[in-house]
Design a protein around this motif. Structure first.
Motif, mmCIF file in Angstrom:
data_model
loop_
_atom_site.group_PDB
_atom_site.id
_atom_site.type_symbol
_atom_site.label_atom_id
_atom_site.label_comp_id
_atom_site.label_asym_id
_atom_site.label_seq_id
_atom_site.Cartn_x
_atom_site.Cartn_y
_atom_site.Cartn_z
ATOM 1 N N ASN A 13 0.846 -1.193 0.000
ATOM 2 C CA ASN A 13 0.000 0.000 0.000
ATOM 3 C C ASN A 13 0.886 1.248 0.000
ATOM 4 O O ASN A 13 1.280 1.730 1.065
ATOM 5 N N GLU B 237 0.327 4.275 -0.317
ATOM 6 C CA GLU B 237 -0.268 5.488 0.245
ATOM 7 C C GLU B 237 -0.514 5.376 1.749
ATOM 8 O O GLU B 237 -1.274 6.165 2.302
ATOM 9 N N ASN B 238 0.101 4.423 2.410
ATOM 10 C CA ASN B 238 -0.107 4.248 3.850
ATOM 11 C C ASN B 238 0.702 5.304 4.601
ATOM 12 O O ASN B 238 1.933 5.233 4.644
ATOM 13 N N LYS C 77 5.974 12.839 1.690
ATOM 14 C CA LYS C 77 4.924 11.968 1.132
ATOM 15 C C LYS C 77 3.870 11.678 2.193
ATOM 16 O O LYS C 77 2.668 11.709 1.907
ATOM 17 N N VAL D 104 -0.491 12.592 2.379
ATOM 18 C CA VAL D 104 -1.601 11.640 2.482
ATOM 19 C C VAL D 104 -2.211 11.563 3.875
ATOM 20 O O VAL D 104 -3.312 11.046 4.032
#
Length: 182
Positions: free
Chosen positions: A52, A54-55, A81, A85
């Motif tokens: 994942n 985008e965790n 990053k 998110v």
């Protein structure tokens, strides 16, 4: 109808197993991190991100593991990053605090100030961040004054050198004039 129900259950099971794998890697990474085995922790967090990407927790933890290994620019990239998110303000504050810390330790006081300010926007009651922000402002001002003084000294040295060159030229010109008269 049964077929549709089977497909829905299968899809949900697949998604749940991916989420479990994702969080399992984070747990393994956390164990290694707490044992101060930052290289193995980094590997586990990267595995989590391969499941994942985008965790935000995996991104943040990876940034922390990289920071502990003194891989500062890679750590800042992961923190940035994570900040993009992450939705929770308190976790976002921690992310920006860590960016500020990395920048401060590399004497990038302007960048540290920006990060600390962003951290305080997300958690205004964080006294440690407030202290670090004030410290960076003081150090940045001190650096600016030091640079001004150094620039002033450099200019004075250039002026002295120019005077010496001008005096030499004048002396050489005077010698040439005297030789012409003789």
């Amino acid at each position: 109808m049964n077929r549709l129900l089977f497909l829905v259950l299968f899809a949900m099971t697949s998604l749940m197993s991916l989420a479990q794998a994702d969080s399992q890697y984070i747990r393994y990474g956390n164990r290694h991190f707490h044992q101060q085995n930052f290289v193995k922790a980094e590997a586990e967090y990267r595995k989590s991100l391969s499941v994942n990407p985008e965790n935000p927790q995996a991104l943040y933890n990876l940034g922390c593991a990289l920071m502990m290994q003194k891989k500062d620019s890679a750590a800042v990239q992961q923190f940035e990053k994570a900040a993009r998110v992450e939705k929770a303000r308190m976790r976002k504050a921690k992310i920006y605090h860590n960016i500020g810390y990395v920048c401060q330790s590399n004497k990038l006081y302007g960048d540290a100030i920006k990060a600390y300010k962003e951290s305080l926007r997300n958690n205004p009651s964080d006294d440690e961040t407030r202290y670090n922000l004030a410290l960076c402002k003081r150090l940045e001002k001190k650096n600016q004054n030091k640079n001004k003084n150094q620039n002033k000294k450099n200019q004075q040295n250039k002026d002295k050198e120019k005077k010496k060159e001008d005096n030499k030229k004048d002396q050489n010109q005077n010698k040439n004039d005297q030789q012409k008269q003789n």
